[in-house]
Scaffold this active site. Structure first.
Site, PDB file in Angstrom:
ATOM      1  N   CYS A   1       0.789  -1.242   0.000  1.00  0.00           N
ATOM      2  CA  CYS A   1       0.000   0.000   0.000  1.00  0.00           C
ATOM      3  C   CYS A   1       0.823   1.295   0.000  1.00  0.00           C
ATOM      4  O   CYS A   1       0.571   2.190  -0.806  1.00  0.00           O
ATOM      5  CB  CYS A   1      -0.897   0.055   1.237  1.00  0.00           C
TER       6      CYS A   1
ATOM      7  N   GLU B   1      -3.721  -0.700 -10.648  1.00  0.00           N
ATOM      8  CA  GLU B   1      -2.930   0.369 -10.036  1.00  0.00           C
ATOM      9  C   GLU B   1      -1.582   0.523 -10.734  1.00  0.00           C
ATOM     10  O   GLU B   1      -1.140   1.644 -11.033  1.00  0.00           O
ATOM     11  CB  GLU B   1      -2.738   0.082  -8.538  1.00  0.00           C
TER      12      GLU B   1
ATOM     13  N   GLU C   1     -20.648  16.551  -3.040  1.00  0.00           N
ATOM     14  CA  GLU C   1     -22.040  17.005  -2.898  1.00  0.00           C
ATOM     15  C   GLU C   1     -22.994  16.233  -3.812  1.00  0.00           C
ATOM     16  O   GLU C   1     -24.199  16.192  -3.564  1.00  0.00           O
ATOM     17  CB  GLU C   1     -22.173  18.515  -3.141  1.00  0.00           C
TER      18      GLU C   1
ATOM     19  N   TYR D   1      -6.877  -5.261  -8.311  1.00  0.00           N
ATOM     20  CA  TYR D   1      -6.335  -4.038  -7.698  1.00  0.00           C
ATOM     21  C   TYR D   1      -4.919  -3.733  -8.204  1.00  0.00           C
ATOM     22  O   TYR D   1      -4.637  -2.630  -8.661  1.00  0.00           O
ATOM     23  CB  TYR D   1      -6.194  -4.236  -6.191  1.00  0.00           C
TER      24      TYR D   1
HETATM   25  P1  NDP Z   1      -7.065  -9.580  -7.356  1.00  0.00           P
HETATM   26  O1  NDP Z   1      -7.692 -10.772  -6.780  1.00  0.00           O
HETATM   27  O2  NDP Z   1      -7.588  -8.242  -7.003  1.00  0.00           O
HETATM   28  O3  NDP Z   1      -7.085  -9.689  -8.946  1.00  0.00           O
HETATM   29  C1  NDP Z   1      -6.504 -10.780  -9.604  1.00  0.00           C
HETATM   30  C2  NDP Z   1      -6.682 -10.601 -11.081  1.00  0.00           C
HETATM   31  O4  NDP Z   1      -5.960 -11.608 -11.760  1.00  0.00           O
HETATM   32  C3  NDP Z   1      -8.129 -10.714 -11.543  1.00  0.00           C
HETATM   33  O5  NDP Z   1      -8.314  -9.855 -12.627  1.00  0.00           O
HETATM   34  C4  NDP Z   1      -8.206 -12.176 -11.960  1.00  0.00           C
HETATM   35  O6  NDP Z   1      -9.169 -12.403 -12.959  1.00  0.00           O
HETATM   36  C5  NDP Z   1      -6.846 -12.377 -12.569  1.00  0.00           C
HETATM   37  N1  NDP Z   1      -6.387 -13.754 -12.558  1.00  0.00           N
HETATM   38  C6  NDP Z   1      -6.381 -14.619 -11.526  1.00  0.00           C
HETATM   39  N2  NDP Z   1      -5.821 -15.793 -11.882  1.00  0.00           N
HETATM   40  C7  NDP Z   1      -5.459 -15.643 -13.177  1.00  0.00           C
HETATM   41  C8  NDP Z   1      -4.822 -16.501 -14.117  1.00  0.00           C
HETATM   42  N3  NDP Z   1      -4.463 -17.725 -13.782  1.00  0.00           N
HETATM   43  N4  NDP Z   1      -4.609 -16.026 -15.361  1.00  0.00           N
HETATM   44  C9  NDP Z   1      -4.987 -14.778 -15.700  1.00  0.00           C
HETATM   45  N5  NDP Z   1      -5.582 -13.916 -14.861  1.00  0.00           N
HETATM   46  C10 NDP Z   1      -5.812 -14.352 -13.614  1.00  0.00           C
HETATM   47  O7  NDP Z   1      -5.516  -9.725  -6.984  1.00  0.00           O
HETATM   48  P2  NDP Z   1      -4.312  -8.696  -6.953  1.00  0.00           P
HETATM   49  O8  NDP Z   1      -3.107  -9.515  -7.175  1.00  0.00           O
HETATM   50  O9  NDP Z   1      -4.566  -7.531  -7.830  1.00  0.00           O
HETATM   51  O10 NDP Z   1      -4.349  -8.203  -5.444  1.00  0.00           O
HETATM   52  C11 NDP Z   1      -4.350  -9.127  -4.372  1.00  0.00           C
HETATM   53  C12 NDP Z   1      -5.157  -8.601  -3.231  1.00  0.00           C
HETATM   54  O11 NDP Z   1      -4.423  -7.581  -2.567  1.00  0.00           O
HETATM   55  C13 NDP Z   1      -6.466  -7.938  -3.622  1.00  0.00           C
HETATM   56  O12 NDP Z   1      -7.522  -8.845  -3.718  1.00  0.00           O
HETATM   57  C14 NDP Z   1      -6.691  -6.952  -2.545  1.00  0.00           C
HETATM   58  O13 NDP Z   1      -7.411  -7.574  -1.523  1.00  0.00           O
HETATM   59  C15 NDP Z   1      -5.301  -6.603  -2.066  1.00  0.00           C
HETATM   60  N6  NDP Z   1      -4.899  -5.269  -2.566  1.00  0.00           N
HETATM   61  C16 NDP Z   1      -5.580  -4.164  -2.160  1.00  0.00           C
HETATM   62  C17 NDP Z   1      -5.229  -2.926  -2.606  1.00  0.00           C
HETATM   63  C18 NDP Z   1      -5.995  -1.727  -2.168  1.00  0.00           C
HETATM   64  O14 NDP Z   1      -6.704  -1.807  -1.161  1.00  0.00           O
HETATM   65  N7  NDP Z   1      -5.925  -0.604  -2.894  1.00  0.00           N
HETATM   66  C19 NDP Z   1      -4.110  -2.726  -3.530  1.00  0.00           C
HETATM   67  C20 NDP Z   1      -3.473  -3.962  -3.909  1.00  0.00           C
HETATM   68  C21 NDP Z   1      -3.857  -5.165  -3.435  1.00  0.00           C
HETATM   69  P3  NDP Z   1     -10.699 -12.737 -12.603  1.00  0.00           P
HETATM   70  O15 NDP Z   1     -11.304 -11.466 -12.167  1.00  0.00           O
HETATM   71  O16 NDP Z   1     -11.247 -13.257 -13.883  1.00  0.00           O
HETATM   72  O17 NDP Z   1     -10.653 -13.772 -11.519  1.00  0.00           O
END
Ligand code: NDP
Length: 458
Positions: free
Chosen positions: A48, A181, A440, A177
């Site tokens: 973060c 980002e 607002e 996320y």
């Molecule tokens: P996320 O779970 O948010 O997103 C994972 C992404 O990868 C999704 O788009 C998913 O697709 C895709 N995916 C998963 N498996 C595969 C695969 N085998 N091949 C291709 N695409 C795939 O994970 P992140 O890694 O972005 O973040 C991890 C966690 O960290 C988040 O869930 C969040 O809780 C936390 N985080 C929070 C932040 C914040 O509060 N601002 C910032 C960064 C992280 P699909 O949707 O189709 O499953």
């Protein structure tokens, strides 16, 4: 003589582990925390905080460009990735020091070793055997990369924070996320960014209107989003990387970053030895008080894969300390957790999406406004603000607030308080707005969106 060496041994000094350890010590417990990396954990060291610093860094590009409409002439701005990374690292070092100090000032011993459970009251850390009445697992999660050919050529967010130089072309795989980002960060500092998403668009689980508006905004900034796209393999060709996509297409790039979710960090933790049960996903299984299948062992934060967010881990850590060391049993409430994606512009949300609300309740009213923010009337930037309220019609309760706007995270935090208090749409309407502001809009939305048949939850 005490039966155990400590009252509490925490494994992992991230946000959750530090909060739990510090509070438990304040309640009088004898506490030690084991950490084999840097105190502060994912959020402070490689999550973060450094992410938001890079987001700020990238956002200056917008400010320079937008200032022209306000009468400024700025010589061509130059960007130095190395200087940004160095500055970010200095701040992370400072915060690491603050976390160490917080623990020490509260009498928590720091053991800089990898720890492994030996039995329900014993751990082994750096060759030492230590015992405690209670053990807390707070080891977090790590990026997971699917097993594809060429996996060895990809980086994850862990490495992205410390890239030695800025690549010209970046491919990001994953539309969650982290993917979204970092697409904004790399695009802002001048790289050519392609984001590969296996779904129909980015950010599955967020409200459809805001996710589509963000995807649209990212495209306008020059980020290519390849939806319903799958990577079959990656090869190194003449110093560059070549991605083989489904349907035989090839995409060349200089850097591939995977952001496809994070996996609980349980390997080498000795869960089996201690008899600690895990869920199907490999996360540590816990009850509502974060107690594992072994009564003396608790687990909080990302390793439990409940909601992987820093403030949730911190709240779970506080509830653990209250429950175990302050005789005040507290279970964490997981409803209406606000969240933000620090994209460009950011997206923030609390409560149910429209689709979730329609799946759960029969009568839902939706209020939405999409407009060009005042700032961009002069800057000329083609960017939309989206403001959306989802209301349970019968009770008039606001059940979802969603926003895409440069100030969305700051605004949604306040609305999360209103929702926690059970605010109704009538109470939103009775609130006087701050004019002129984007916030607002939430108290001036009057036009219900015409009803349409329930869509499937995406
Ligand atoms: P996320 O779970 O948010 O997103 C994972 C992404 O990868 C999704 O788009 C998913 O697709 C895709 N995916 C998963 N498996 C595969 C695969 N085998 N091949 C291709 N695409 C795939 O994970 P992140 O890694 O972005 O973040 C991890 C966690 O960290 C988040 O869930 C969040 O809780 C936390 N985080 C929070 C932040 C914040 O509060 N601002 C910032 C960064 C992280 P699909 O949707 O189709 O499953």
């Amino acid at each position: 003589m005490a039966k155990f060496d400590y009252d509490l041994l925490t494994i992992g000094a991230g946000s959750g582990g530090v909060r739990a350890s510090r509070m438990s010590a304040e309640f009088g417990a004898r506490v030690a925390v084991c950490e084999n990396s840097r105190v502060g954990g994912t959020c402070v060291i490689r999550g973060c905080i450094p992410k938001k610093l890079l987001v700020y860094g990238a956002h200056f590009a917008d400010e320079f460009a937008d200032s022209a409409g306000y009468g400024w002439t700025i010589p061509t701005a130059e960007f130095d990735w190395g200087r940004l990374v160095e500055a970010k690292n200095r701040e992370i070092d400072r915060l690491n020091g603050v976390y160490i100090r917080i623990l020490r000032e509260n009498g928590v011993e720091i053991i800089e070793e990898h720890a492994r459970l030996v039995d329900p009251h014993t751990i082994e850390a750096g060759g030492r055997t230590l015992t405690a009445e209670t053990i807390l697992i707070a080891v977090g999660a790590r990026p997971g990369v699917p097993d594809i050919p060429g996996r060895e050529y990809v980086i994850t967010s862990d490495e992205a924070f410390d890239l030695e130089s800025l690549p010209k072309r970046v491919v990001i795989v994953g539309g969650g996320y982290i993917g979204v980002e970092f697409a904004g960060i790399f695009n802002g500092v001048g790289a050519e960014v392609t984001e590969i998403v296996r779904a129909d668009t980015i950010l599955r689980g967020f409200d459809q209107d805001v996710r589509l508006a963000l995807a649209d905004g990212m495209a306008k900034r020059g980020i290519t989003i390849r939806s319903e796209c799958v990577v079959r393999g990656i090869e190194k060709v003449n110093g560059a990387l070549s991605l083989r996509l489904a349907h035989g297409e090839v995409l060349d790039t200089d850097l591939v970053m995977y952001a496809t979710g994070r996996a609980p960090r349980t390997e080498g933790l000795g869960l089996e030895a201690a008899g600690v049960g895990v869920n199907e996903s490999g996360s540590v299984a816990v009850d509502k008080y974060s107690r594992t299948s072994v009564p003396s062992v608790f687990a909080i934060g990302d390793v439990t894969d409940r909601v992987m967010l820093t403030p949730v881990a911190i709240a779970e850590g506080a509830a653990f300390a209250e429950t175990v060391f302050n005789d005040n049993p507290r279970a964490m409430h997981y409803g209406d957790i606000p969240t933000a994606v620090f994209s460009q512009p950011p997206l923030a949300s609390v409560g149910l999406t429209e689709d979730e609300a329609r799946a759960r309740h029969t009568e839902i009213d939706v209020y939405m406004s999409r407009y060009r923010p005042l700032k961009h009337t002069l800057s000329g930037r083609d960017e939309s603000t989206v403001v959306k309220l989802v209301v349970h019609a019968r009770s008039d309760r606001v059940v979802g607030c969603h926003m895409l706007d440069m100030d969305a995270p700051e605004i949604i935090q306040g609305l999360a308080i209103a929702m926690t208090c059970g605010a109704t749409k009538a109470q939103f309407d009775a609130t006087i707005g701050i004019h002129p502001s984007a916030a607002e809009e939430f108290v001036t939305l009057r036009e219900k969106r015409p009803q349409h048949p329930a869509r499937a939850v995406r």
